[in-house]
Design a protein around this motif. Structure first.
Motif, PDB file in Angstrom:
ATOM      1  N   GLU A 181     -45.887  24.346   7.924  1.00 13.23           N
ATOM      2  CA  GLU A 181     -44.574  24.602   8.535  1.00 13.23           C
ATOM      3  C   GLU A 181     -43.505  24.765   7.463  1.00 13.23           C
ATOM      4  O   GLU A 181     -42.637  25.634   7.551  1.00 13.23           O
ATOM      5  CB  GLU A 181     -44.212  23.487   9.522  1.00 13.23           C
ATOM      6  CG  GLU A 181     -45.087  23.507  10.771  1.00 13.23           C
ATOM      7  CD  GLU A 181     -44.674  22.469  11.814  1.00 13.23           C
ATOM      8  OE1 GLU A 181     -43.564  21.916  11.737  1.00 13.23           O
ATOM      9  OE2 GLU A 181     -45.496  22.212  12.737  1.00 13.23           O
ATOM     10  N   ALA A 182     -43.585  23.919   6.438  1.00 20.24           N
ATOM     11  CA  ALA A 182     -42.592  24.014   5.363  1.00 20.24           C
ATOM     12  C   ALA A 182     -42.710  25.348   4.639  1.00 20.24           C
ATOM     13  O   ALA A 182     -41.714  26.011   4.338  1.00 20.24           O
ATOM     14  CB  ALA A 182     -42.773  22.856   4.378  1.00 20.24           C
ATOM     15  N   ASN A 183     -43.934  25.772   4.391  1.00 23.41           N
ATOM     16  CA  ASN A 183     -44.103  27.039   3.669  1.00 23.41           C
ATOM     17  C   ASN A 183     -43.620  28.228   4.489  1.00 23.41           C
ATOM     18  O   ASN A 183     -43.045  29.173   3.950  1.00 23.41           O
ATOM     19  CB  ASN A 183     -45.569  27.223   3.235  1.00 23.41           C
ATOM     20  CG  ASN A 183     -45.724  28.371   2.237  1.00 23.41           C
ATOM     21  OD1 ASN A 183     -44.740  28.838   1.672  1.00 23.41           O
ATOM     22  ND2 ASN A 183     -46.944  28.817   2.020  1.00 23.41           N
ATOM     23  N   ILE A 184     -43.827  28.174   5.783  1.00 24.26           N
ATOM     24  CA  ILE A 184     -43.361  29.298   6.625  1.00 24.26           C
ATOM     25  C   ILE A 184     -41.834  29.432   6.531  1.00 24.26           C
ATOM     26  O   ILE A 184     -41.289  30.520   6.715  1.00 24.26           O
ATOM     27  CB  ILE A 184     -43.832  29.100   8.091  1.00 24.26           C
ATOM     28  CG1 ILE A 184     -45.355  29.252   8.161  1.00 24.26           C
ATOM     29  CG2 ILE A 184     -43.174  30.098   9.031  1.00 24.26           C
ATOM     30  CD1 ILE A 184     -45.959  28.851   9.501  1.00 24.26           C
ATOM     31  N   CYS A 185     -41.153  28.341   6.213  1.00 20.82           N
ATOM     32  CA  CYS A 185     -39.688  28.400   6.117  1.00 20.82           C
ATOM     33  C   CYS A 185     -39.179  28.706   4.701  1.00 20.82           C
ATOM     34  O   CYS A 185     -37.969  28.805   4.497  1.00 20.82           O
ATOM     35  CB  CYS A 185     -39.092  27.071   6.595  1.00 20.82           C
ATOM     36  SG  CYS A 185     -39.414  26.773   8.337  1.00 20.82           S
ATOM     37  N   VAL A 186     -40.074  28.867   3.740  1.00 18.45           N
ATOM     38  CA  VAL A 186     -39.636  29.173   2.368  1.00 18.45           C
ATOM     39  C   VAL A 186     -39.017  30.563   2.318  1.00 18.45           C
ATOM     40  O   VAL A 186     -39.537  31.505   2.904  1.00 18.45           O
ATOM     41  CB  VAL A 186     -40.844  29.077   1.399  1.00 18.45           C
ATOM     42  CG1 VAL A 186     -40.545  29.754   0.074  1.00 18.45           C
ATOM     43  CG2 VAL A 186     -41.227  27.618   1.182  1.00 18.45           C
ATOM     44  N   GLU A 187     -37.898  30.695   1.620  1.00 15.28           N
ATOM     45  CA  GLU A 187     -37.217  31.994   1.584  1.00 15.28           C
ATOM     46  C   GLU A 187     -37.760  32.935   0.516  1.00 15.28           C
ATOM     47  O   GLU A 187     -37.867  34.132   0.730  1.00 15.28           O
ATOM     48  CB  GLU A 187     -35.713  31.786   1.385  1.00 15.28           C
ATOM     49  CG  GLU A 187     -35.008  31.569   2.701  1.00 15.28           C
ATOM     50  CD  GLU A 187     -33.506  31.488   2.551  1.00 15.28           C
ATOM     51  OE1 GLU A 187     -32.934  32.294   1.798  1.00 15.28           O
ATOM     52  OE2 GLU A 187     -32.914  30.588   3.183  1.00 15.28           O
ATOM     53  N   ASP A 188     -38.039  32.383  -0.664  1.00 11.81           N
ATOM     54  CA  ASP A 188     -38.519  33.230  -1.765  1.00 11.81           C
ATOM     55  C   ASP A 188     -39.957  33.655  -1.460  1.00 11.81           C
ATOM     56  O   ASP A 188     -40.863  32.816  -1.376  1.00 11.81           O
ATOM     57  CB  ASP A 188     -38.444  32.426  -3.075  1.00 11.81           C
ATOM     58  CG  ASP A 188     -38.796  33.252  -4.292  1.00 11.81           C
ATOM     59  OD1 ASP A 188     -39.855  33.921  -4.274  1.00 11.81           O
ATOM     60  OD2 ASP A 188     -38.026  33.228  -5.274  1.00 11.81           O
ATOM     61  N   TRP A 189     -40.187  34.957  -1.311  1.00 13.57           N
ATOM     62  CA  TRP A 189     -41.506  35.414  -0.859  1.00 13.57           C
ATOM     63  C   TRP A 189     -42.597  35.147  -1.880  1.00 13.57           C
ATOM     64  O   TRP A 189     -43.755  34.920  -1.526  1.00 13.57           O
ATOM     65  CB  TRP A 189     -41.475  36.900  -0.485  1.00 13.57           C
ATOM     66  CG  TRP A 189     -41.132  37.830  -1.616  1.00 13.57           C
ATOM     67  CD1 TRP A 189     -39.881  38.217  -2.005  1.00 13.57           C
ATOM     68  CD2 TRP A 189     -42.043  38.487  -2.502  1.00 13.57           C
ATOM     69  NE1 TRP A 189     -39.955  39.063  -3.086  1.00 13.57           N
ATOM     70  CE2 TRP A 189     -41.271  39.251  -3.402  1.00 13.57           C
ATOM     71  CE3 TRP A 189     -43.437  38.508  -2.632  1.00 13.57           C
ATOM     72  CZ2 TRP A 189     -41.843  40.027  -4.425  1.00 13.57           C
ATOM     73  CZ3 TRP A 189     -44.000  39.280  -3.637  1.00 13.57           C
ATOM     74  CH2 TRP A 189     -43.213  40.032  -4.519  1.00 13.57           C
ATOM     75  N   PHE A 190     -42.231  35.150  -3.155  1.00  9.58           N
ATOM     76  CA  PHE A 190     -43.246  34.909  -4.170  1.00  9.58           C
ATOM     77  C   PHE A 190     -43.632  33.424  -4.172  1.00  9.58           C
ATOM     78  O   PHE A 190     -44.802  33.065  -4.348  1.00  9.58           O
ATOM     79  CB  PHE A 190     -42.746  35.355  -5.554  1.00  9.58           C
ATOM     80  CG  PHE A 190     -43.858  35.795  -6.473  1.00  9.58           C
ATOM     81  CD1 PHE A 190     -44.697  34.861  -7.055  1.00  9.58           C
ATOM     82  CD2 PHE A 190     -44.073  37.146  -6.748  1.00  9.58           C
ATOM     83  CE1 PHE A 190     -45.737  35.261  -7.890  1.00  9.58           C
ATOM     84  CE2 PHE A 190     -45.104  37.552  -7.578  1.00  9.58           C
ATOM     85  CZ  PHE A 190     -45.939  36.611  -8.152  1.00  9.58           C
ATOM     86  N   GLU A 191     -42.629  32.588  -3.948  1.00 11.12           N
ATOM     87  CA  GLU A 191     -42.931  31.159  -3.860  1.00 11.12           C
ATOM     88  C   GLU A 191     -43.862  30.884  -2.674  1.00 11.12           C
ATOM     89  O   GLU A 191     -44.804  30.084  -2.756  1.00 11.12           O
ATOM     90  CB  GLU A 191     -41.641  30.339  -3.705  1.00 11.12           C
ATOM     91  CG  GLU A 191     -41.938  28.847  -3.583  1.00 11.12           C
ATOM     92  CD  GLU A 191     -40.693  27.975  -3.414  1.00 11.12           C
ATOM     93  OE1 GLU A 191     -39.575  28.517  -3.412  1.00 11.12           O
ATOM     94  OE2 GLU A 191     -40.867  26.755  -3.276  1.00 11.12           O
ATOM     95  N   SER A 192     -43.591  31.557  -1.577  1.00 10.90           N
ATOM     96  CA  SER A 192     -44.419  31.378  -0.401  1.00 10.90           C
ATOM     97  C   SER A 192     -45.865  31.808  -0.686  1.00 10.90           C
ATOM     98  O   SER A 192     -46.827  31.151  -0.277  1.00 10.90           O
ATOM     99  CB  SER A 192     -43.821  32.193   0.742  1.00 10.90           C
ATOM    100  OG  SER A 192     -44.598  32.063   1.880  1.00 10.90           O
ATOM    101  N   PHE A 193     -46.009  32.894  -1.418  1.00 13.57           N
ATOM    102  CA  PHE A 193     -47.344  33.358  -1.848  1.00 13.57           C
ATOM    103  C   PHE A 193     -48.017  32.289  -2.716  1.00 13.57           C
ATOM    104  O   PHE A 193     -49.208  31.983  -2.560  1.00 13.57           O
ATOM    105  CB  PHE A 193     -47.192  34.678  -2.613  1.00 13.57           C
ATOM    106  CG  PHE A 193     -48.343  35.026  -3.520  1.00 13.57           C
ATOM    107  CD1 PHE A 193     -49.490  35.625  -3.002  1.00 13.57           C
ATOM    108  CD2 PHE A 193     -48.289  34.770  -4.884  1.00 13.57           C
ATOM    109  CE1 PHE A 193     -50.561  35.945  -3.840  1.00 13.57           C
ATOM    110  CE2 PHE A 193     -49.354  35.091  -5.723  1.00 13.57           C
ATOM    111  CZ  PHE A 193     -50.494  35.677  -5.198  1.00 13.57           C
TER     112      PHE A 193
END
Lengths: 328, 120, 500, 89
Positions: free
Chosen positions: A203-215
């Motif tokens: 859930e936390a990752n789905i809310c991450v804004e920076d797309w590379f960080e999410s990757f």
């Protein structure tokens, strides 16, 4: 009237598109190159997004990672749509025959009940992790920059939906299509203490804004640990404890991981090699998410195997990161 | 009416502000019912340009390719500036006679109705 | 235990819809932040009906089969020098417009659907959009591959990507799509998923592709029909979205109607170029633009709007103007490109006498009266050695960005011109439709990157038009542009065919 | 009353599907155009899996239709046994 074509005059005027020629020289290009390089728009977008006016529609500023050339992220598999779907179609054909073999011979009945229960509690809920991975990769595809990486993120996102569907089908095979096992697995996902860390992480990752960080949080950290923990070690444990036929049903995901890891590692390597700033940023993200992931996976690892299993998984991940040029 | 945007106050950048044209302003010229020219034409002109210069330099450049151009009797031409009747003053600047940035000047030529009289 | 058989609907529900869960550790609004600002009210995503129920394994299987077929034909096309089978080198110029003007839109569609395919909180709609996103990526890539062979033998293809971001007439399709992508997710779906896919792409991918087949272009017809086979899924998604929004809340109806009005108008303006491709750029004719419009817009679109009437949705605003314009726009567009042939990245020409007669026959009420005289004049000028290329740069519409070439339907000899003042600055429009769109969202449309104004601001190099074409647009001046007569394309063609 | 329509690529497989459509929808109009076959009918058109299987002499999955489909008009309802196009006015 017959028209005589003089073959000598049928020399091409040029070998490829001008932007491909500028990158790779005046020679015939591969389909991967023509389908990938410099295809995305770069300037003159007219309108700022109503949903994010601080950026242009295509904007390098949506991540802290900085690249001189975003097309440096060449996919080692050289997947464009055609090669991608044909590869997956081949793999799904194998998977299909595995699933139907399993079903036809009713191999489920050979799997001890406590093992089946373990599969439903520990393996099937991963369909929701795959769903989170679908969202995170599609996010990168939609807001990332340059076709080289964004197309691979979309393929990955769709693969994760496919993985989720294969995991769901394991449940349906075990419960004779009543879907009780899926409902049960979802209850574990929602309420069982061993899953709550992983669910909070997703859930936390789905809310991450920076797309590379999410990757990074998804494909680099969580996937690496789950692959080692579940699809290698737990799979082995199942094989040793009367659940070896389950491997037929996870074979698709195992093979998928092998081909995908090659791409993930190369993305990390290219980004890290670009600059010290990128390297530091990646290390900071990875440390942060690794800490969370290890904590989240600990109760699950204990239930599946033991604490050592998780440290093995962490060691395997660290080795991959090292090879990609990080933390050394 | 303001756009519906995620955060209030969405205000896009005006791309064609007069300040962006390096001292010029844009003026459009159109010759009514002469479809040889698919649309009115745009020119960047100094606001201080007198209309006589428009007549000498701009109008012939814009419309001189038409076979009827040389037959125009300029005394009978009917002008419109931004949808209002307009009498150009030759020795007055564009600015001083109300021709501002992105003004549209159209003219009709009574008696000249296009190639073969067909509006072309 | 004997497994019960799952029907396709239940299977799809379990394998897709059931994957989502209700968040408890984060606020779902943080995960899906763009769903409310447009004013659309969704009360229950569970009411979403999945139009097609493809799981990924079937998706891979069927799409791989399509790809295998398609690439087999593309390979054969290039190995056998398939470009020699086109009926006439003039035809290839339509394909140039396709690669520079349409294929990059497929790319934008991929990005736009990836965005909504991430941002909708309803999993059913989201997955359908993701599959469409993947399909759109397929389309741009198969189009590039199909035209890769043409690029080796004809001019005007080689800088398609660079040109799409910059060239004046390509700003028309480009701004259309960036307008949709910069809007909220629901407007994007009405713009592209519904208006564009359901009604308008048919006009490009069905009669035009049938025309490609009729003109000997196997590569184009193959990717065209193969792409369109995905389109059937997309059209159904578009229709499902609109029904869903209308059923969710009555407050959605006027918002949706406003978007329909906007995007049908913008879409018909965009299709002007397709009208011209069909009437003027296909040497072998299949049907006129007007006939295609009647089949795919008036008949098919009419049936669609009758179906939507039960929700209180009416025909798009200005449908009456659109109906009259079908008699005019292809002629007006080709004349515009013919007279700006020096600044286009493809070749133009005067239609043959036989073609002029075909146009008279297909447009009995307008062609001889309004448009044949133009070609008589052009022929006269050409005979004098003064092939007509118009001087100067045209005035553009602030919304659709097309030169202000459209005329009044009650006096087709007179250009249609509208204007309005916003924040102290005057803006010009080709029509009431485009003017209304601006007035509704002026803060958005003041940002339009109008090519003519950008040239005058010095942002495109120059100041000579020739320098802008070669340096900023990267056109090969004197090769890619001008009349087809004596062009390198034509000279090569004649050599291949042994024509003196 | 409005027409629903479907268009298929003109190839061997489509010919069997068109035959099946004609059998299931006796009032349908079939129009042959360059490289495509268009079939239209007032209000409703159905493609039945069983009939297509009979024509082809093999198993046929309704989703296979998409391989040869070009375009359609009407509300779609697809399940294991049939593909229906319909206007509900």
């Amino acid at each position: 009237m017959t028209i005589e074509i003089k073959t000598a005059t049928l020399e091409p005027v040029r070998n490829t598109f001008a932007h491909i020629e500028r990158r790779f020289g005046d020679k015939p290009a591969t389909r991967y190159q023509e389908a990938t390089y410099d295809v995305a728009s770069e300037v003159n977008f007219h309108y700022r997004p109503l949903w994010q006016p601080e950026f242009e529609l295509n904007d390098t500023g949506r991540t802290a990672i900085v690249m001189e050339d975003w097309y440096a992220f060449k996919d080692p598999r050289q997947f464009y749509y055609g090669t991608y779907v044909q590869m997956r179609a081949k793999q799904q054909e194998v998977a299909e025959s595995n699933y139907s073999f399993f079903e036809k011979r009713d191999l489920a009945r050979l799997i001890p009940e406590e093992i089946q229960k373990k599969v439903i509690r520990l393996l099937i809920p991963l369909r929701h992790v795959e769903q989170a991975a679908n969202l995170n990769n599609v996010y990168g595809s939609s807001l990332g920059y340059g076709t080289a990486i964004t197309q691979a993120l979309l393929y990955n996102g769709m693969d994760r939906l496919g993985n989720a569907q294969y995991l769901s089908r394991i449940g349906l095979i075990l419960d004779g299509n009543s879907s009780d096992s899926l409902a049960e697995a979802k209850r574990y996902w929602m309420d069982d203490a061993i899953w709550q860390g992983v669910r909070a992480y997703c859930e936390a990752n789905i809310c991450v804004e920076d797309w590379f960080e999410s990757f990074v949080a998804q494909d680099v950290v969580l996937d690496a640990l789950i692959y080692e923990l579940v699809y290698l070690q737990f799979d082995q444990w199942l094989a040793d404890n009367g659940g070896q036929d389950i491997s037929m049903l996870t074979e698709f995901i195992q093979n998928w991981n092998k081909d995908t890891n090659r791409w993930v590692d190369s993305v990390v390597k290219v980004a890290a090699a670009e600059s010290d700033a990128n390297k530091q940023q990646l290390e900071q993200w990875i440390s942060h998410w690794k800490g969370k992931a290890v904590e989240a996976l600990a109760p699950l690892a204990d239930e599946m195997l033991d604490a050592e299993a998780l440290s093995n998984a962490v060691a395997a991940m660290d080795k991959r990161l090292n090879k990609a040029g990080l933390f050394k | 009416m303001p756009v519906f945007a995620l955060k209030p106050g969405y205000q896009g950048e005006r791309m064609d502000r007069v300040e962006n044209f390096g001292g010029n302003q844009i003026v459009y010229f159109g010759w009514d019912e002469h479809r040889m020219f698919c649309a009115a034409k745009a020119f960047p002109l100094p606001p201080s340009m007198p209309f006589s210069a428009v007549m000498e330099q701009i109008i012939p450049e814009a419309f001189g390719q038409h076979p009827e151009f040389s037959q125009i009797n300029w005394d009978s031409v009917e002008w419109m500036l931004n949808n209002e009747p307009f009498k150009p003053q030759l020795d007055v600047s564009l600015e001083a006679q109300g021709v501002d940035h992105k003004s549209l000047i159209r003219f009709k030529t009574p008696g000249l109705t296009g190639y073969n009289g067909l509006g072309v | 235990m004997a497994a019960k058989k799952l029907n396709i609907k239940d299977k799809y529900r379990l394998l897709t819809r059931d994957l989502d869960w209700d968040f408890s550790y984060e606020d779902p609004k943080k995960a899906f932040p763009y769903e409310e600002f447009e004013g659309i009210k969704i009360t229950d995503w569970n009411k979403w009906e999945d139009p097609f129920r493809l799981t990924m394994d079937s998706y891979w299987k069927y799409q791989a089969e399509k790809e295998k077929k398609l690439y087999a034909i593309l390979d054969a096309f290039s190995q056998n020098n398939g470009h020699l089978n086109v009926v006439d080198p003039r035809y290839v110029n339509a394909v140039k417009i396709f690669l520079t003007g349409v294929s990059p839109l497929e790319y934008q569609a991929y990005q736009g659907f990836a965005h909504v395919g991430r941002q909708f909180s309803g999993v059913g709609a989201r997955v359908a959009c993701q599959m469409q996103s993947l399909d759109e990526l397929r389309h741009v890539q198969t189009q590039i591959h199909a035209m890769s062979h043409y690029n080796k033998f004809f001019d005007g293809f080689q800088e398609f990507s660079h040109m799409h971001d910059r060239v004046w007439y390509l700003s028309v399709p480009r701004s259309f799509f960036t307008d949709a992508r910069s809007a909220g997710p629901f407007e994007f779906m009405i713009a592209i998923g519904f208006s564009f896919e359901y009604v308008l792409t048919n006009l490009l991918f069905v009669p035009f592709m049938s025309g490609a087949a009729h003109n000997g272009d196997m590569a184009t017809v193959t990717f065209g029909f193969s792409a369109q086979s995905d389109e059937a899924r997309h059209m159904t998604l578009g229709l499902e979205v609109i029904k869903f929004l209308l059923e969710q809340h009555e407050d959605n109806v006027p918002i949706v109607q406003k978007w329909i009005d906007k995007w049908f108008w913008r879409g018909t303006r965009l299709l002007t170029i397709v009208a011209m491709m069909m009437d003027y750029m296909l040497p072998n004719k299949v049907m006129s633009w007007k006939e295609a419009w009647e089949v795919y817009f008036e008949e098919a679109g009419g049936a669609l709007f009758k179906d939507l009437a039960r929700y209180g949705i009416t025909m798009p605003k200005y449908a009456d103007v659109i109906e009259k314009e079908k008699e005019h726009i292809s002629h007006q567009a080709w004349w515009t490109f013919y007279t700006h042939g020096h600044a286009a990245g493809f070749h133009t020409w005067i239609p043959s006498d036989q073609e002029l007669d075909w146009l008279s026959e297909k447009y009995p009420d307008t062609f001889d009266k309004y448009y044949r005289p133009m070609w008589e004049l052009a022929k006269e000028q050409e005979a004098k050695g003064e092939r007509f290329y118009t001087s100067g740069l045209p005035q553009l519409c602030q919304t659709c960005q097309i030169p202000m070439l459209f005329t009044e339907m009650d006096n087709p000899n007179q250009n249609s011109m509208r204007d309005t003042v916003f924040d102290g600055e005057r803006y010009h429009f080709c029509s009431d439709g485009c003017c209304d769109i601006f007035k509704d969202e002026p803060e958005k449309y003041v940002q339009a990157w109008l090519p003519v104004h950008q040239i005058f601001q010095g942002n495109c190099g120059g100041p000579d038009v020739g320098d802008i074409l070669s340096d900023y647009y990267r056109m090969n001046v004197g090769v890619d542009n001008m009349d087809i007569k004596d062009s390198p394309d034509e000279q090569r063609w004649n050599k291949w065919k042994g024509v003196a | 009353m409005s027409k629903v329509y479907i268009a298929l690529q003109d190839n061997d497989e489509s010919r069997y599907i068109v035959e099946a459509i004609e059998e299931s929808n006796p009032d349908a109009t079939v129009i042959h155009m360059p490289a495509m076959i268009r079939i239209e009918q007032e209000n409703r058109l159905v493609i039945e899996r069983k009939v297509v299987e009979e024509k082809m002499g093999r198993d046929w999955d309704v989703q296979e239709l998409h391989i040869n489909l070009i375009t359609l008009g009407g509300n779609v309802d697809e399940d294991d046994d049939q593909f229906v196009l319909e206007w509900k006015q």
